[in-house]
Enzyme design. Structure first.
Site, short mmCIF file in Angstrom:
data_model
loop_
_atom_site.label_atom_id
_atom_site.label_comp_id
_atom_site.label_asym_id
_atom_site.label_seq_id
_atom_site.Cartn_x
_atom_site.Cartn_y
_atom_site.Cartn_z
CB VAL A 12 -0.93 0.02 1.24
CG1 VAL A 12 -1.81 1.26 1.23
CG2 VAL A 12 -1.78 -1.24 1.30
CG ASP A 13 3.46 4.31 -2.20
OD1 ASP A 13 3.46 5.18 -1.30
OD2 ASP A 13 4.33 4.25 -3.08
CE1 TYR A 14 -3.21 5.88 2.94
CE2 TYR A 14 -1.20 4.76 3.62
CZ TYR A 14 -2.57 4.93 3.71
OH TYR A 14 -3.28 4.16 4.57
CG LEU A 74 -4.39 3.74 -0.72
CD1 LEU A 74 -4.52 3.61 0.80
CD2 LEU A 74 -5.57 3.07 -1.41
#
Length: 126
Positions: A12-14, A74
């Site tokens: 998961v990477d923002y 995200l």
């Protein structure tokens, strides 16, 4: 890294990229353009190879086909809570809310990349 209820792990990477002022500006097509422009697919592949190596080392019974779940990018400026519309935009909806880009690279590609990086590291050390 996030473990889903299915037992699969995802990276998961923002991201804070500005794609426009409206939630609708964060459609799958617009996020894909931003991903390609900033080389995020390469980043996802490298993160996936690292996740593979970590799970191989730390998770008993690890199987890449079972446990690798891809990547979630995200785009926080396009995420507006549980009522956020679908991000399909332009093609069939993908079931993700606006601002969420999901991609699952082929498992064989992640394993091959990991092996390639391991070989390159060994050649440098010699």
């Amino acid at each position: 890294m996030l473990r889903l209820p299915s037992g699969r792990f995802v990276v998961v990477d923002y991201k804070t990229n500005f794609l426009g002022p409206a939630v609708a500006d964060y459609s799958r097509d617009r996020m894909a353009e931003a991903m390609l422009h900033s080389h995020y697919p390469l980043q996802a592949l490298l993160y996936g190879a690292v996740l593979h190596r970590y799970l191989r080392w730390r998770l008993p019974g690890y199987d890449p086909d079972t446990h690798l779940g891809g990547a979630l990018y995200l785009f926080v400026r396009g995420m507006a809570g549980p009522d956020t519309p679908d991000s399909g935009g332009g093609s069939a909806p993908n079931g993700s809310p606006a601002g969420v880009f999901s991609w699952q690279p082929p498992t064989a590609l992640l394993v091959a990349l990991s092996d390639l990086l391991a070989g390159a590291a060994e050649e440098k050390a010699a």
